[in-house]
Design a protein around this motif. Structure first.
Motif, PDB file in Angstrom:
ATOM      1  N   TRP A   1       0.831  -1.213   0.000  1.00  0.00           N
ATOM      2  CA  TRP A   1       0.000   0.000   0.000  1.00  0.00           C
ATOM      3  C   TRP A   1       0.868   1.266   0.000  1.00  0.00           C
ATOM      4  O   TRP A   1       0.614   2.228   0.719  1.00  0.00           O
ATOM      5  CB  TRP A   1      -0.949   0.001   1.202  1.00  0.00           C
ATOM      6  CG  TRP A   1      -1.830  -1.193   1.296  1.00  0.00           C
ATOM      7  CD1 TRP A   1      -1.563  -2.341   2.001  1.00  0.00           C
ATOM      8  CD2 TRP A   1      -3.095  -1.400   0.658  1.00  0.00           C
ATOM      9  NE1 TRP A   1      -2.594  -3.230   1.851  1.00  0.00           N
ATOM     10  CE2 TRP A   1      -3.555  -2.680   1.032  1.00  0.00           C
ATOM     11  CE3 TRP A   1      -3.885  -0.620  -0.174  1.00  0.00           C
ATOM     12  CZ2 TRP A   1      -4.763  -3.195   0.593  1.00  0.00           C
ATOM     13  CZ3 TRP A   1      -5.104  -1.135  -0.612  1.00  0.00           C
ATOM     14  CH2 TRP A   1      -5.528  -2.403  -0.233  1.00  0.00           C
ATOM     15  N   SER A   2       1.896   1.270  -0.828  1.00  0.00           N
ATOM     16  CA  SER A   2       2.889   2.339  -0.763  1.00  0.00           C
ATOM     17  C   SER A   2       2.355   3.717  -1.152  1.00  0.00           C
ATOM     18  O   SER A   2       2.924   4.728  -0.743  1.00  0.00           O
ATOM     19  CB  SER A   2       4.090   1.985  -1.650  1.00  0.00           C
ATOM     20  OG  SER A   2       3.671   1.812  -2.995  1.00  0.00           O
ATOM     21  N   LEU A   3       1.301   3.787  -1.927  1.00  0.00           N
ATOM     22  CA  LEU A   3       0.750   5.092  -2.301  1.00  0.00           C
ATOM     23  C   LEU A   3      -0.309   5.596  -1.331  1.00  0.00           C
ATOM     24  O   LEU A   3      -0.832   6.694  -1.504  1.00  0.00           O
ATOM     25  CB  LEU A   3       0.141   5.033  -3.715  1.00  0.00           C
ATOM     26  CG  LEU A   3       1.122   4.920  -4.869  1.00  0.00           C
ATOM     27  CD1 LEU A   3       0.384   4.864  -6.207  1.00  0.00           C
ATOM     28  CD2 LEU A   3       2.098   6.085  -4.863  1.00  0.00           C
ATOM     29  N   MET A   4      -0.616   4.787  -0.336  1.00  0.00           N
ATOM     30  CA  MET A   4      -1.689   5.116   0.609  1.00  0.00           C
ATOM     31  C   MET A   4      -1.097   5.552   1.944  1.00  0.00           C
ATOM     32  O   MET A   4      -0.080   5.036   2.385  1.00  0.00           O
ATOM     33  CB  MET A   4      -2.585   3.897   0.844  1.00  0.00           C
ATOM     34  CG  MET A   4      -3.103   3.247  -0.415  1.00  0.00           C
ATOM     35  SD  MET A   4      -4.502   4.085  -1.116  1.00  0.00           S
ATOM     36  CE  MET A   4      -5.811   3.382  -0.153  1.00  0.00           C
TER      37      MET A   4
ATOM     38  N   LEU B   1      -9.132  -6.555   1.652  1.00  0.00           N
ATOM     39  CA  LEU B   1     -10.355  -6.027   2.256  1.00  0.00           C
ATOM     40  C   LEU B   1     -10.203  -5.886   3.766  1.00  0.00           C
ATOM     41  O   LEU B   1     -10.608  -4.882   4.363  1.00  0.00           O
ATOM     42  CB  LEU B   1     -11.544  -6.940   1.919  1.00  0.00           C
ATOM     43  CG  LEU B   1     -12.886  -6.562   2.555  1.00  0.00           C
ATOM     44  CD1 LEU B   1     -13.331  -5.153   2.166  1.00  0.00           C
ATOM     45  CD2 LEU B   1     -13.948  -7.607   2.166  1.00  0.00           C
ATOM     46  N   ILE B   2      -9.592  -6.870   4.390  1.00  0.00           N
ATOM     47  CA  ILE B   2      -9.366  -6.827   5.841  1.00  0.00           C
ATOM     48  C   ILE B   2      -8.469  -5.647   6.202  1.00  0.00           C
ATOM     49  O   ILE B   2      -8.728  -4.931   7.178  1.00  0.00           O
ATOM     50  CB  ILE B   2      -8.802  -8.178   6.338  1.00  0.00           C
ATOM     51  CG1 ILE B   2      -9.885  -9.254   6.227  1.00  0.00           C
ATOM     52  CG2 ILE B   2      -8.271  -8.061   7.765  1.00  0.00           C
ATOM     53  CD1 ILE B   2      -9.372 -10.672   6.279  1.00  0.00           C
ATOM     54  N   LYS B   3      -7.424  -5.417   5.415  1.00  0.00           N
ATOM     55  CA  LYS B   3      -6.562  -4.255   5.641  1.00  0.00           C
ATOM     56  C   LYS B   3      -7.384  -2.964   5.549  1.00  0.00           C
ATOM     57  O   LYS B   3      -7.231  -2.056   6.378  1.00  0.00           O
ATOM     58  CB  LYS B   3      -5.426  -4.254   4.620  1.00  0.00           C
ATOM     59  CG  LYS B   3      -4.614  -2.969   4.533  1.00  0.00           C
ATOM     60  CD  LYS B   3      -3.826  -2.667   5.787  1.00  0.00           C
ATOM     61  CE  LYS B   3      -2.895  -1.472   5.557  1.00  0.00           C
ATOM     62  NZ  LYS B   3      -2.265  -1.002   6.787  1.00  0.00           N
ATOM     63  N   CYS B   4      -8.251  -2.874   4.564  1.00  0.00           N
ATOM     64  CA  CYS B   4      -9.106  -1.690   4.419  1.00  0.00           C
ATOM     65  C   CYS B   4     -10.013  -1.504   5.636  1.00  0.00           C
ATOM     66  O   CYS B   4     -10.162  -0.380   6.146  1.00  0.00           O
ATOM     67  CB  CYS B   4      -9.954  -1.801   3.159  1.00  0.00           C
ATOM     68  SG  CYS B   4      -9.018  -1.739   1.615  1.00  0.00           S
ATOM     69  N   ILE B   5     -10.604  -2.578   6.105  1.00  0.00           N
ATOM     70  CA  ILE B   5     -11.475  -2.517   7.287  1.00  0.00           C
ATOM     71  C   ILE B   5     -10.689  -2.009   8.490  1.00  0.00           C
ATOM     72  O   ILE B   5     -11.156  -1.136   9.230  1.00  0.00           O
ATOM     73  CB  ILE B   5     -12.102  -3.904   7.571  1.00  0.00           C
ATOM     74  CG1 ILE B   5     -13.132  -4.247   6.487  1.00  0.00           C
ATOM     75  CG2 ILE B   5     -12.729  -3.954   8.955  1.00  0.00           C
ATOM     76  CD1 ILE B   5     -13.590  -5.690   6.495  1.00  0.00           C
ATOM     77  N   GLU B   6      -9.485  -2.556   8.691  1.00  0.00           N
ATOM     78  CA  GLU B   6      -8.660  -2.140   9.832  1.00  0.00           C
ATOM     79  C   GLU B   6      -8.295  -0.658   9.740  1.00  0.00           C
ATOM     80  O   GLU B   6      -8.343   0.061  10.743  1.00  0.00           O
ATOM     81  CB  GLU B   6      -7.388  -2.996   9.896  1.00  0.00           C
ATOM     82  CG  GLU B   6      -7.670  -4.433  10.277  1.00  0.00           C
ATOM     83  CD  GLU B   6      -6.464  -5.351  10.124  1.00  0.00           C
ATOM     84  OE1 GLU B   6      -5.459  -4.960   9.478  1.00  0.00           O
ATOM     85  OE2 GLU B   6      -6.532  -6.482  10.644  1.00  0.00           O
TER      86      GLU B   6
ATOM     87  N   LYS C   1     -12.344   3.980  -0.713  1.00  0.00           N
ATOM     88  CA  LYS C   1     -12.527   3.573  -2.114  1.00  0.00           C
ATOM     89  C   LYS C   1     -11.928   2.176  -2.351  1.00  0.00           C
ATOM     90  O   LYS C   1     -12.529   1.348  -3.051  1.00  0.00           O
ATOM     91  CB  LYS C   1     -11.861   4.600  -3.033  1.00  0.00           C
ATOM     92  CG  LYS C   1     -11.923   4.259  -4.493  1.00  0.00           C
ATOM     93  CD  LYS C   1     -13.228   4.687  -5.087  1.00  0.00           C
ATOM     94  CE  LYS C   1     -13.143   4.586  -6.614  1.00  0.00           C
ATOM     95  NZ  LYS C   1     -14.285   3.990  -7.205  1.00  0.00           N
ATOM     96  N   ALA C   2     -10.775   1.905  -1.761  1.00  0.00           N
ATOM     97  CA  ALA C   2     -10.156   0.580  -1.912  1.00  0.00           C
ATOM     98  C   ALA C   2     -11.068  -0.501  -1.345  1.00  0.00           C
ATOM     99  O   ALA C   2     -11.194  -1.583  -1.932  1.00  0.00           O
ATOM    100  CB  ALA C   2      -8.792   0.554  -1.227  1.00  0.00           C
TER     101      ALA C   2
END
Length: 198
Positions: free
Chosen positions: A19-22, A143-148, A159-160
């Motif tokens: 996730w280097s751009l985030m 998805l789990i990373k996004c939730i966290e 958005k991800a």
């Protein structure tokens, strides 16, 4: 006696950030991600076999998942929006991944190379559905990373998260739906809410 560097190189996955751009509240490295993907792929195979009358090889899927992004040790983690932004970039990146896989395999003794080639580049040696299960596990991990991140108030991942959910729905795989229904809600709970006696 010759020394082989493959496993020492694999240990460097912990230095590759995802996730280097985030903007991240907590960085995730490639080692963490591959462990998550392996566990989820294994679970999806068990669900496939027990609930969907399938015949997935959970052990094979887990091993493929452990190595599914290992070429990123050489290439780095190219962000998904860039990787898939055009057919030309996707093909160029696929060529780079193939070359990186060859470089990694060359760090093994010859007697291990064929078997490991089937794990690092499993397309020709693994059934398509097992590969789809690993890809689904990869996207569930994202998805789990996004939730966290969203739980930590980081809206950068909104958005991800939507894109991951859309992708998983479009897969139309019943075991993925079962995992989402039975396991995904727990990722939004605190340890106390998960009710684990420690």
């Amino acid at each position: 006696m010759k020394n082989y560097h493959f496993y020492a190189v694999m240990s460097r996955m912990k230095y590759i950030d995802r996730w280097s751009l985030m903007k991240n509240t907590r960085n995730e490295n490639l080692s963490e991600h591959t462990l998550d993907v392996a566990m989820i792929a294994h679970a999806l195979c068990i669900i496939n076999n027990k609930c969907c009358k399938g015949n997935a090889d959970a052990d094979r899927a887990a091993v493929i998942a452990l190595f599914h992004d290992c070429t990123e040790i050489i290439t780095g983690d190219l962000p998904t929006p860039i990787k898939y932004s055009s057919k030309t970039l996707r093909k160029a990146y696929a060529d780079i991944e193939n070359e990186a896989a060859d470089q990694l395999l060359s760090t093994l003794p010859e007697y291990m190379q064929d078997e490991m080639r089937g794990i690092i580049s499993p397309k020709d040696s693994t059934d398509e559905y097992t590969l789809r299960l690993v890809k689904a596990a990869d996207k569930l991990s994202a998805l789990i990373k996004c939730i966290e991140e969203l739980q930590m108030g980081n809206n950068e991942f909104k958005k991800a998260k939507e894109e991951c959910e859309k992708y998983l729905i479009e897969l139309d795989m019943p075991e993925v739906g079962i995992f989402i229904r039975d396991f995904l809600p727990s990722y939004s709970l605190s340890l106390d809410e998960q009710n684990i006696a420690l």
